[in-house]
Write a protein that holds these residues in place. Structure first.
Motif, PDB file in Angstrom:
ATOM      1  N   CYS A  20       0.834  -1.209   0.000  1.00  0.00           N
ATOM      2  CA  CYS A  20       0.000   0.000   0.000  1.00  0.00           C
ATOM      3  C   CYS A  20       0.866   1.256   0.000  1.00  0.00           C
ATOM      4  N   LEU A  27       1.422   7.089  -6.760  1.00  0.00           N
ATOM      5  CA  LEU A  27       0.368   8.039  -7.112  1.00  0.00           C
ATOM      6  C   LEU A  27       0.685   9.445  -6.606  1.00  0.00           C
ATOM      7  N   HIS A 199     -10.832   4.244   4.352  1.00  0.00           N
ATOM      8  CA  HIS A 199     -11.386   4.876   3.151  1.00  0.00           C
ATOM      9  C   HIS A 199     -12.340   6.012   3.521  1.00  0.00           C
ATOM     10  N   ASN A 202     -10.545   9.050   4.822  1.00  0.00           N
ATOM     11  CA  ASN A 202      -9.980   9.813   3.713  1.00  0.00           C
ATOM     12  C   ASN A 202     -11.045  10.665   3.038  1.00  0.00           C
ATOM     13  N   VAL A 246      -8.374  12.509  -8.112  1.00  0.00           N
ATOM     14  CA  VAL A 246      -8.779  11.096  -8.139  1.00  0.00           C
ATOM     15  C   VAL A 246      -7.600  10.182  -7.823  1.00  0.00           C
ATOM     16  N   LEU A 247      -6.482  10.366  -8.537  1.00  0.00           N
ATOM     17  CA  LEU A 247      -5.353   9.449  -8.399  1.00  0.00           C
ATOM     18  C   LEU A 247      -4.609   9.626  -7.082  1.00  0.00           C
ATOM     19  N   ILE A 250      -7.856  10.603  -3.725  1.00  0.00           N
ATOM     20  CA  ILE A 250      -8.842   9.558  -3.424  1.00  0.00           C
ATOM     21  C   ILE A 250      -8.166   8.193  -3.294  1.00  0.00           C
ATOM     22  N   VAL A 251      -7.478   7.762  -4.353  1.00  0.00           N
ATOM     23  CA  VAL A 251      -6.869   6.425  -4.344  1.00  0.00           C
ATOM     24  C   VAL A 251      -5.583   6.403  -3.513  1.00  0.00           C
ATOM     25  N   ASN A 254      -6.182   6.779   0.245  1.00  0.00           N
ATOM     26  CA  ASN A 254      -6.802   5.569   0.784  1.00  0.00           C
ATOM     27  C   ASN A 254      -5.755   4.487   1.027  1.00  0.00           C
ATOM     28  N   LEU A 255      -4.846   4.310   0.078  1.00  0.00           N
ATOM     29  CA  LEU A 255      -3.767   3.339   0.252  1.00  0.00           C
ATOM     30  C   LEU A 255      -2.883   3.726   1.442  1.00  0.00           C
TER      31      LEU A 255
END
Length: 324
Positions: A20, A27, A199, A202, A246-247, A250-251, A254-255
């Motif tokens: 992760c 990202l 998640h 975040n 988004v990248l 968000i993603v 979250n990781l």
């Protein structure tokens, strides 16, 4: 037998946590490119664009479960989210964008590359952390890698004045301090807060950060009124903002939050190195060149730093604190 099962479970948590962390770094490295992709917009405008997009997307994802999620957090959590959004997002990205635009990607990466040292030193006092005396080698390798990363930029002929580069350096140091506070505070809070998933935490951070950006929007528009931007320029800013939101937000976030719950803070600090590593890779691609010998050496030192830090954590917290 029981000990073997416990060790296996710990190793699995570490492996997932590291994966992760690598994903988040890959990202997050993209955020160093964004100021170059929209160089005709200032750091405040870039920040407002990115986090308005982050807030809108996070709000849309949370909307169907808003009451259920928010009922599990209190007033103190909202205050915590405000400070996390400010230090880890709004203030950090204003300073980071300013550093990239005035000092360059390499210099900014050098300064941000010291994040693992700062976070690891602070985290060494946390429960379950490996004591600092067992992390001398990873920290030395981290420092050596960070120095190599910036050596090329500092030694190369400057395209801007010394004053401009000094301003960029100051912005980078400010970004370093801001994100160190965020990384430590966020990791500690995530371990205490079991009622909300990584998640959802975040997404809540995104909603709060979006609200902060909304307050800054009039200032950003006032600044933009004196600049000459065509419709295509605004579309490019919107595309960059949504893409990074988004990248990275968000993603990537979250990781990072999942990793923060799986790894001790001393190892969380080392994972930040991957953001620096990927930022440089993207920077080389943007400049269409291969790394120099010094930069290649920096990559090797970064990998060795993380590898030796992982090795130091294999003994587990119980052994790690023995004699500490």
């Amino acid at each position: 037998m029981t000990t073997d099962i416990i060790d296996q479970g710990r190793n699995n948590r570490t492996a997932v946590g590291v994966a992760c962390g690598v994903g988040a770094g890959a990202l997050w490295g993209l955020v160093f490119l964004a100021p170059e992709l929209a160089r005709d917009f200032n750091p405040l405008q870039l920040t407002v664009g990115r986090y308005l997009a982050y807030g809108l997307i996070a709000g849309a994802l949370l909307a169907p479960r808003w009451k259920a999620v928010t009922s599990r957090i209190g007033r103190g959590d909202w205050l915590n989210l405000f400070w996390l959004g400010l230090t880890g997002n709004t203030l950090y990205y204003i300073l980071l964008s300013g550093a990239v635009q005035t000092g360059g990607i390499a210099m900014t990466s050098l300064v941000i590359g010291f994040l693992p040292v700062a976070v690891t030193i602070i985290g060494s006092r946390d429960h379950g952390a490996v004591p600092l005396r067992r992390l001398h080698l990873p920290l030395l390798l981290c420092i050596a890698g960070a120095v190599c990363i910036g050596w090329q930029a500092l030694a190369a002929p400057a395209a801007t004045s010394h004053v401009t580069r000094l301003i960029g350096f100051g912005c980078a140091v400010g970004a370093l301090a801001s994100w160190t506070f965020f990384a430590v505070s966020n990791a500690r809070r995530l371990r205490q807060l079991e009622a909300v998933s990584a998640h959802d935490w975040n997404l809540l951070t995104g909603v709060v950060t979006g609200a902060q950006s909304l307050l800054l929007l009039p200032v950003a528009l006032l600044i933009a009124s004196g600049a000459q931007h065509e419709a295509g320029d605004w579309m490019r800013l919107a595309g960059v903002s949504v893409g990074v939101a988004v990248l990275a937000s968000i993603v990537g976030n979250n990781l990072w939050n999942r990793m923060s719950r799986l790894l001790p803070l001393t190892l969380v600090g080392q994972m930040i190195l991957f953001e620096t590593l990927f930022a440089l890779i993207y920077g080389f691609a943007w400049e269409r060149r291969l790394p120099t010998v010094i930069e290649a050496l920096a990559f090797l030192l970064v990998v060795l730093s993380v590898a030796t830090c992982l090795r130091a954590h294999r003994a587990g917290p119980g052994v790690a604190h023995e004699g500490a």
